[in-house]
Design an enzyme around this catalytic site. Sequence first.
Site, PDB file in Angstrom:
ATOM      1  N   HIS A 149       0.841  -1.195   0.000  1.00 45.11           N
ATOM      2  CA  HIS A 149       0.000   0.000   0.000  1.00 45.11           C
ATOM      3  C   HIS A 149       0.880   1.249   0.000  1.00 45.11           C
ATOM      4  O   HIS A 149       0.689   2.160  -0.812  1.00 45.11           O
ATOM      5  CB  HIS A 149      -0.928  -0.008   1.214  1.00 45.11           C
ATOM      6  N   ASP A 164       6.663  21.933 -26.334  1.00 43.09           N
ATOM      7  CA  ASP A 164       6.595  20.606 -25.731  1.00 43.09           C
ATOM      8  C   ASP A 164       7.617  20.571 -24.603  1.00 43.09           C
ATOM      9  O   ASP A 164       8.196  21.605 -24.254  1.00 43.09           O
ATOM     10  CB  ASP A 164       6.914  19.512 -26.769  1.00 43.09           C
ATOM     11  N   TRP A 179       7.007   0.146   3.883  1.00 41.69           N
ATOM     12  CA  TRP A 179       7.438   0.907   2.697  1.00 41.69           C
ATOM     13  C   TRP A 179       8.803   1.517   2.936  1.00 41.69           C
ATOM     14  O   TRP A 179       9.490   1.913   1.996  1.00 41.69           O
ATOM     15  CB  TRP A 179       6.414   1.974   2.325  1.00 41.69           C
ATOM     16  N   SER A 210      13.356   6.286 -13.998  1.00 31.57           N
ATOM     17  CA  SER A 210      12.217   7.059 -14.515  1.00 31.57           C
ATOM     18  C   SER A 210      12.131   8.426 -13.840  1.00 31.57           C
ATOM     19  O   SER A 210      11.980   9.452 -14.500  1.00 31.57           O
ATOM     20  CB  SER A 210      10.939   6.250 -14.284  1.00 31.57           C
ATOM     21  N   SER A 211      12.256   8.446 -12.508  1.00 34.01           N
ATOM     22  CA  SER A 211      12.138   9.716 -11.788  1.00 34.01           C
ATOM     23  C   SER A 211      13.267  10.676 -12.134  1.00 34.01           C
ATOM     24  O   SER A 211      13.037  11.875 -12.312  1.00 34.01           O
ATOM     25  CB  SER A 211      12.184   9.480 -10.275  1.00 34.01           C
ATOM     26  N   HIS A 268      13.136  11.935   3.536  1.00 32.56           N
ATOM     27  CA  HIS A 268      12.488  13.163   3.936  1.00 32.56           C
ATOM     28  C   HIS A 268      12.277  14.132   2.778  1.00 32.56           C
ATOM     29  O   HIS A 268      11.171  14.613   2.597  1.00 32.56           O
ATOM     30  CB  HIS A 268      13.115  13.836   5.150  1.00 32.56           C
ATOM     31  N   GLU A 292      11.837  13.240  -0.117  1.00 32.03           N
ATOM     32  CA  GLU A 292      10.773  12.549  -0.854  1.00 32.03           C
ATOM     33  C   GLU A 292       9.392  13.002  -0.366  1.00 32.03           C
ATOM     34  O   GLU A 292       8.465  13.189  -1.159  1.00 32.03           O
ATOM     35  CB  GLU A 292      10.939  11.038  -0.681  1.00 32.03           C
ATOM     36  N   TYR A 296       8.605  15.869   0.710  1.00 30.89           N
ATOM     37  CA  TYR A 296       8.329  17.183   0.128  1.00 30.89           C
ATOM     38  C   TYR A 296       8.134  17.105  -1.373  1.00 30.89           C
ATOM     39  O   TYR A 296       7.431  17.939  -1.951  1.00 30.89           O
ATOM     40  CB  TYR A 296       9.430  18.177   0.511  1.00 30.89           C
ATOM     41  N   SER A 337      -1.866  27.188  -5.050  1.00 27.79           N
ATOM     42  CA  SER A 337      -1.563  28.597  -5.292  1.00 27.79           C
ATOM     43  C   SER A 337      -2.130  29.103  -6.618  1.00 27.79           C
ATOM     44  O   SER A 337      -2.111  30.297  -6.887  1.00 27.79           O
ATOM     45  CB  SER A 337      -0.050  28.836  -5.274  1.00 27.79           C
ATOM     46  N   HIS A 345      14.751  13.124  12.195  1.00 25.25           N
ATOM     47  CA  HIS A 345      13.575  13.194  13.065  1.00 25.25           C
ATOM     48  C   HIS A 345      12.664  11.985  12.869  1.00 25.25           C
ATOM     49  O   HIS A 345      11.727  11.803  13.628  1.00 25.25           O
ATOM     50  CB  HIS A 345      12.810  14.522  12.880  1.00 25.25           C
ATOM     51  N   HIS A 346      12.954  11.176  11.854  1.00 25.47           N
ATOM     52  CA  HIS A 346      12.228   9.919  11.716  1.00 25.47           C
ATOM     53  C   HIS A 346      12.825   8.849  12.613  1.00 25.47           C
ATOM     54  O   HIS A 346      12.312   7.744  12.683  1.00 25.47           O
ATOM     55  CB  HIS A 346      12.277   9.431  10.267  1.00 25.47           C
ATOM     56  N   THR A 360       6.389  27.068   6.012  1.00 24.95           N
ATOM     57  CA  THR A 360       5.070  26.475   5.758  1.00 24.95           C
ATOM     58  C   THR A 360       3.976  27.413   6.263  1.00 24.95           C
ATOM     59  O   THR A 360       2.937  27.602   5.612  1.00 24.95           O
ATOM     60  CB  THR A 360       4.943  25.105   6.437  1.00 24.95           C
ATOM     61  N   LYS A 414       3.292  30.083   3.839  1.00 19.43           N
ATOM     62  CA  LYS A 414       2.435  29.674   2.717  1.00 19.43           C
ATOM     63  C   LYS A 414       0.970  29.659   3.126  1.00 19.43           C
ATOM     64  O   LYS A 414       0.115  30.168   2.403  1.00 19.43           O
ATOM     65  CB  LYS A 414       2.859  28.291   2.211  1.00 19.43           C
ATOM     66  N   ARG A 421       1.390   0.859  14.999  1.00 21.26           N
ATOM     67  CA  ARG A 421       1.057   0.707  13.589  1.00 21.26           C
ATOM     68  C   ARG A 421       1.604  -0.611  13.053  1.00 21.26           C
ATOM     69  O   ARG A 421       2.425  -1.264  13.704  1.00 21.26           O
ATOM     70  CB  ARG A 421       1.611   1.896  12.788  1.00 21.26           C
TER      71      ARG A 421
END
Lengths: 304, 526
Positions: free
Chosen positions: B77, B106, B142, B170-171, B254, B256, B258, B269, B303-304, B329, B332, B451
């Site tokens: 998932h 293009d 994950w 690809s990315s 991390h 990732e 964002y 926006s 922080h993870h 943040t 924004k 979890r």
Amino acid sequence: MAGSYYVPEQSSLPIAATIAASIMMLGAGTWVVDLNAGNVYSNGSTIFAVGLAAVLAVMWFWFSTVIKEHQAGMNSAQLQKSYVWGMGWFIFSEVMFFAAFFGALFYVRTFSVPWLAGEGDKGVTNMLWTGFENTWPLMQTPAQALAESTGVITADHVKGPDQVIPWSGLPLINTLLLLSSSVTVHFAHVGLKNGNDKAMTRWLGATIILGFVFVGFQAEEYVLAYTQLGLTLESGVYGATFFMLTGFHGLHVCIGAIMLSIMWLRHRRGHFKPHDHFGFEAASWYWHFVDVVWVGLFLFVYIL
Amino acid sequence: MSAVIDNHTHDHHGPKKGFMRWILTTNHKDIGAMYLWFSFAMFFVGGAFALVIRSELFQPGLQMVEPEFFNQMTTMHGLIMVFGAVMPAFVGLANWLIPVMIGAPDMALPRLNNWSFWLLPFSFAILLSSLFMEGGGANYGWTFYAPLSTTYAPPSVTFFIFAMHLMGVSSIMGSINIIATIFNMRAPGMTLMKMPMFVWSWLITSYLLVAVIPVLAGVITMMLMDINFGTSFFDAAGGGDPVLFQHVFWFFGHPEVYIMILPAFGIVSHIIPAFARKTLFGYSSMVYATSSIAFLSFIVWAHHMFTVGIPLVGELFFMYATMLIAVPTGVKVFNWVTTMFRGSMTFETPMLFAIAFVVLFTIGGFSGLMLAVAPADFQYHDTYFVVAHFHYVLVPGAIFAIFAAMYYWLPKMTGNMYPEWLGKLHFWLSFVGMNLTFFPMHFIGLAGMPRRIPDYNMQFADFNMVASVGAFAFGITQLIFLAVVVITIRGGKKAEAKSWEGADGLEWSLPSPAPYHSFSTPPEVK
């Protein structure tokens, strides 16, 4: 310049590249899994080889398409700038790939090995590995130290190397080879820009020879490491970082040298002009990048 | 090579006929559409896996699936939603929108663009096929922490690694293409500080991608070596460290996070100014805030890992650095709210999703701030509070923004207006379903429910039941969106070139649907 940006109509190259890369990856996966499971009837290596050949073939056709388009005058100055941006950021992504392995090396040397030896903030981990001491290069692994001091053999017993590769031998020679190759490729570039075809041919040829000699010495060093020094992928984290960093670097030298060889052939065919030779320039950027990575390797893997 | 010589006539061609159009295309709109459809398909696959999880958690005890399979479901998932649904959706929007927003014919490298897309279905086919392999599919979460993903992983982990490599290629290729497009293809007069916010947010996102996807490639390569070739990167017996895995992974992971939210900021926006009928408040501060968030994302990864055993200095540094992110943040959120202030607002579906984004994303942001407090995190870590937190930033954050973008630009893509009542129905059911699913998770998380575990204590039963009901409601609701898209493609009220009264930007100067080749002559931007 309005409306002159060339957008190819349709192309079968990308889907071919996808299928080829997928076959290669599936083959690699099958190969590795079967190898690990001891399955001798594996066809993984064959699938991998087919995939690799297909990838190379697609690359060949893709690059020749781009070259032909360029020769047909379809690439505006703006389009060429796209290639410049593309190559620049591709090299940056490669830098970040190496950064991961350098990061691992620094982390292991600064944190995990001292902690395992009882030093520093998390030195308490040493109670699991009695007798382990902080040395770098790591000659005696925690598992070995534990076995020696308590007689306990852990399930994942890892043996350290017998000897270290001295930086003053082959690595120093290789450093000189690669550094001078960066100079020679620059001379080739200057020659090309001045319209001096001979200088380009000779200096680029010299660069390629230096590159392949480097790879040869690197191979010799690996043979030495495996046969005489007991330094292998499996000899603890020193062997792991050593082989991963030098191995991926060596692979990149090979790729760079092949790129330059193709540029040499293209030059002989008269593809490059004093003001129009980005293919060569891109390859030479790549070569300088490989060189800079080596300087980092020489410093942090061999000397310090 | 005769096919590629006609560089002057191609502007007048429409799309090719037949199935091969989609396989061979170099057109940014075709490729963008394929990205979006692929992402939508993966959204349903990943959603189905989530519903397996929620079915099992409907009641305490084990009733639906084996714990081993439950682990595969949580893992798949996460992987599918992150790499298969959210990222490709944003890349699809980037492909479709960036060239028309900057007045380009293009993408800069059209063939590379096609390659970036087609790698995805293949890599996900490999990843999903691992579910049927001996020993089962990916079951290590994950985040695939070592040693779960190395020493204790099923053999299929090797295929997982190679699938991730393909996704990474690809990315990287996709983001290099976007960088080249934005820097090289802007219409004359469009300076950097005149670029639409979506373009800005994608420029910054691309940099994050080019910088961190190779690090992901590095860490999975170390895994591959540890598993199959006897290295000891993540094995203390050889001098390595499982925590090293977490450091390298989160250095990728991390930023990732964002990567999955900055494009959403860009989308919102656009939409809030359009429906408040005002220009965006504080455009340049938005640009600087986005850049600051991107910069900070590189120095907060640990922080993870507060509870894994890092030195106190590290805990403090990463705690304060993380809290700093609240500043840009906050800028924004302030700007979005101020844009709406005294605007003449209307509440069409895109605006509803955008406002919900601002409110609910802020809830996710605040729970993130709570998690950033290292001592408090020792209580929250690995509980459902974390699950609630990141689902609040990803579902009403990333996914609502994607919905908002689809409703907002669907008239431009299809030439037809979507049925507004159906869109509103989709919004309200999603809004209720989503909050029903994830809000109770805050409570059960704070109460200590871990979890990734298929069973739980009786005391968590009520909230889990509510969450499961909400999850099914949310999941089924998404079929409405599928219906909206299909209906809108097939017909409906014709959309004007400028489909929304307050819409602003080059894309609205093109007719709806936008022509196959958008700006063959670059427009002048004043």
